[in-house]
Design an enzyme around this catalytic site. Sequence first.
Site, PDB file in Angstrom:
ATOM      1  N   LYS A 128     134.795 -59.082  85.716  1.00 42.33           N
ATOM      2  CA  LYS A 128     134.206 -58.712  86.996  1.00 42.33           C
ATOM      3  C   LYS A 128     133.759 -59.987  87.704  1.00 42.33           C
ATOM      4  CE  LYS A 128     132.638 -54.215  85.290  1.00 42.33           C
ATOM      5  NZ  LYS A 128     131.488 -53.334  85.021  1.00 42.33           N
ATOM      6  N   ALA A 131     127.111 -53.147  77.615  1.00 36.66           N
ATOM      7  CA  ALA A 131     127.573 -53.259  76.231  1.00 36.66           C
ATOM      8  C   ALA A 131     126.527 -52.768  75.232  1.00 36.66           C
ATOM      9  CB  ALA A 131     127.947 -54.709  75.928  1.00 36.66           C
ATOM     10  N   LYS A 181     129.282 -55.780  92.883  1.00 31.82           N
ATOM     11  CA  LYS A 181     128.074 -55.134  92.354  1.00 31.82           C
ATOM     12  C   LYS A 181     127.142 -56.156  91.741  1.00 31.82           C
ATOM     13  CE  LYS A 181     128.939 -55.407  87.737  1.00 31.82           C
ATOM     14  NZ  LYS A 181     128.062 -55.623  86.582  1.00 31.82           N
ATOM     15  N   ASN A 229     122.345 -59.720  85.924  1.00 33.89           N
ATOM     16  CA  ASN A 229     122.171 -59.990  87.346  1.00 33.89           C
ATOM     17  C   ASN A 229     120.820 -59.493  87.842  1.00 33.89           C
ATOM     18  OD1 ASN A 229     124.938 -61.072  88.297  1.00 33.89           O
ATOM     19  ND2 ASN A 229     125.482 -59.284  87.089  1.00 33.89           N
TER      20      ASN A 229
END
Length: 332
Positions: free
Chosen positions: A106, A140, A191, A256
């Site tokens: 990503k 995860a 995102k 993030n």
Amino acid sequence: MKKVAVLGSGAWGTTLGQVMVDSGQQVLIWGRNKKVVREINRRHSNRKFLKGIDLPKELKATTDIKAVLEFADVILLAIPSQTLRENLDSWKSFFPRDLPVISTLKGIEVQTQLRMTEVAGEVLGIDKSQFGLITGPNLANEIIMRQPAGAVAASENPANIEIMQEMFSTNYFRIYPSDDLVGCEFAGAAKSVIALAVGIAVGMGYGENTQGLMITRGLSEVARLGGAYGANPLTFLGLAGIGDLVASAQSPLSRNRSFGEVLGKSGSIAKARAQVVKTVEGVYSAGAMLELAHRVGVEVPIIEAVSDVVAGTLSPKDAMTRIMTVSIKAEI
């Protein structure tokens, strides 16, 4: 049964390795770290990335990249986005050209503003029909505990979608097909940037209203940007879009979001880097996403503000002021 080479022994590569073993596949993980590889094989754990987790004994690993590629009939990319080109360059002389290549990455490459499958295609000379993508709200640390989750299997090639559904479908991991590879890649990259914005707001002490504003208006920016590059706008309303964004923006497990909180609280990108030492994709992708928006003339005020904050040219306080003073147009 598929023989799957997982390139990457971090948290996500190891977690997807377990998912595929649970779905009945034969999995071999490649990793550069000899201690991690040895531990996966001997202790059936990966404490560096997944503390307290017992991995399936069937899950195997190696440091031999040639061996893992020779083993495979499907290749899964699970290495950090910004190292993809460097790694593929070093492997391309012996990298198979006739196998499906599934990306889990990503991000947008900083130097070229290419999506990850575009980077891989450029380096390896592989046609886009060989690529697939697995994406969605997939933390995860939750999936490794086999908590119920869903993901999107995206490809322009229906055969690759069928392969991914076979590889990943278990009683706790549900796979939804999509032919919008471009939209799913844009959603996954953007995102991270919007989750940074939410984290910054939280770090500054703002509550649910501000977070709701950042998530929904950020999603609108991403949908407009993706649409300008040929994506289906409805993709951003599904698991690859709003699903992934909500998980990343709201969870304390999200790098993030966590990085953004430190940044919003301290006002210092240096302090945030010192406290959150793991790879934070939104920091790298923000400027690249902004450049892509400039190319097609799409206004992305939240993405632009985050890009300036991580570049150190704008404070979080001034970024919030800028976002709140952008001229207002019709919401839809």
